[in-house]
Write a protein that holds these residues in place. Sequence first.
Motif, PDB file in Angstrom:
ATOM      1  N   GLN A 145     103.843  22.985  -8.745  1.00 13.98           N
ATOM      2  CA  GLN A 145     105.078  22.819  -9.493  1.00 13.98           C
ATOM      3  C   GLN A 145     105.856  24.127  -9.611  1.00 13.98           C
TER       4      GLN A 145
ATOM      5  N   LEU B 298      94.280  19.476 -14.515  1.00 15.50           N
ATOM      6  CA  LEU B 298      95.408  18.605 -14.229  1.00 15.50           C
ATOM      7  C   LEU B 298      94.898  17.303 -13.617  1.00 15.50           C
TER       8      LEU B 298
ATOM      9  N   MET C  21      95.606  17.764 -18.714  1.00 16.29           N
ATOM     10  CA  MET C  21      97.062  17.714 -18.575  1.00 16.29           C
ATOM     11  C   MET C  21      97.524  16.456 -17.838  1.00 16.29           C
ATOM     12  N   ALA C  22      98.556  15.855 -18.372  1.00 17.87           N
ATOM     13  CA  ALA C  22      99.084  14.602 -17.821  1.00 17.87           C
ATOM     14  C   ALA C  22     100.403  14.790 -17.079  1.00 17.87           C
ATOM     15  N   GLN C  23     100.838  16.068 -16.895  1.00 16.99           N
ATOM     16  CA  GLN C  23     102.206  16.277 -16.413  1.00 16.99           C
ATOM     17  C   GLN C  23     102.344  16.360 -14.902  1.00 16.99           C
ATOM     18  N   TYR C  24     101.381  15.823 -14.170  1.00 23.51           N
ATOM     19  CA  TYR C  24     101.540  15.842 -12.710  1.00 23.51           C
ATOM     20  C   TYR C  24     102.835  15.142 -12.300  1.00 23.51           C
ATOM     21  N   ARG C  25     103.533  15.780 -11.371  1.00 26.84           N
ATOM     22  CA  ARG C  25     104.692  15.157 -10.741  1.00 26.84           C
ATOM     23  C   ARG C  25     104.745  15.626  -9.296  1.00 26.84           C
TER      24      ARG C  25
ATOM     25  N   PRO D  56     103.698   9.640 -10.015  1.00 27.57           N
ATOM     26  CA  PRO D  56     103.023  10.210 -11.186  1.00 27.57           C
ATOM     27  C   PRO D  56     101.661   9.546 -11.385  1.00 27.57           C
TER      28      PRO D  56
ATOM     29  N   TYR E 217      94.898   8.733 -16.612  1.00 26.20           N
ATOM     30  CA  TYR E 217      94.759   9.757 -17.647  1.00 26.20           C
ATOM     31  C   TYR E 217      93.675   9.375 -18.645  1.00 26.20           C
TER      32      TYR E 217
END
Length: 310
Positions: free
Chosen positions: A95, A234, A263-267, A287, A293
């Motif tokens: 990212q 992640l 962490m849940a913000q994978y994109r 996502p 998650y």
Amino acid sequence: MAEAEQSPGYLRLHRSGELEERAERAHEVLRDCVLCPRECHVNRLEGETGFCRTGRLPVVASYNPHFGEEPPLVGQRGSGTIFFSGCSMRCDYCQNFDISQGGVGYAISCDDLAGIMLRLQEMGCHNINLVTPTHVVPQILRAVTIAAGRGLRITLVYNSGGYDSVETLRLLEGVIDIYMPDAKYGRDDVALALSHAPNYTASMKAALKEMHRQVGDLVIEDGIALRGMIIRHLVLPANLANSEIVMEFIALELSRDSYVNIMAQYRPAGRVLQDRLNPEFAVLRRPITAEEYAYALRSARENGLYRGIF
């Protein structure tokens, strides 16, 4: 305990002259660089670059008080992040792709790096957060030596991908107050395919054990992290990170009192977006799901982990 009374370890090492000696020893490693597990053996003092694409000088992309880090680092005044360009890994979904692999940033002297640390302290940051520091440890040690002589006194955070050399980490013993590594993968084949990091799991496990030996579990006082480890994991689509393996390692081989940020913000980012026709990236072009998650959270709890951001 007031922040001015924390007396980070690097101040004691500076007063004894040991910090200067560590900086000199680390500087010599650049002649035949083996700072990370890749052991490129290039002479960075002569301008040669290895996998990290960084020579003699550190390359800094940005620095600022950051309020998006873990709450014990951020507090009320932010974490003083310094983003170093280059990396010992090449995550296809990074990212911060422009910084880690795209060459964004400016080469600066160690004296200027020390000045950045002092400016972040003057801005009121609770700590200096060294982001992607693995390949610039000698330069960091030199800058901390300079900055300590000029009044630096706040906590140092080593924020890495977990692909670190134990020998390099030992140069940092007593210097770094808080280690914040990633524990990215449970399997080497996935680490090699997605981060181009050979032997990642063994290197990561050895590095995290060394970090934990040095600083132990996270100590928080008045809401602010003072010392210890924060481990990031992640969650990836289709459980590519093998979260259950990672959580078992943390619980059984480090500590069930470990502070873990799941962490849940994978994109989708980086090469995953650039190479849209690559079938190997198909699953990474979405996502994560709530179920994926939840599985990672369940894996942590089933292994007795309870501290952190779940």
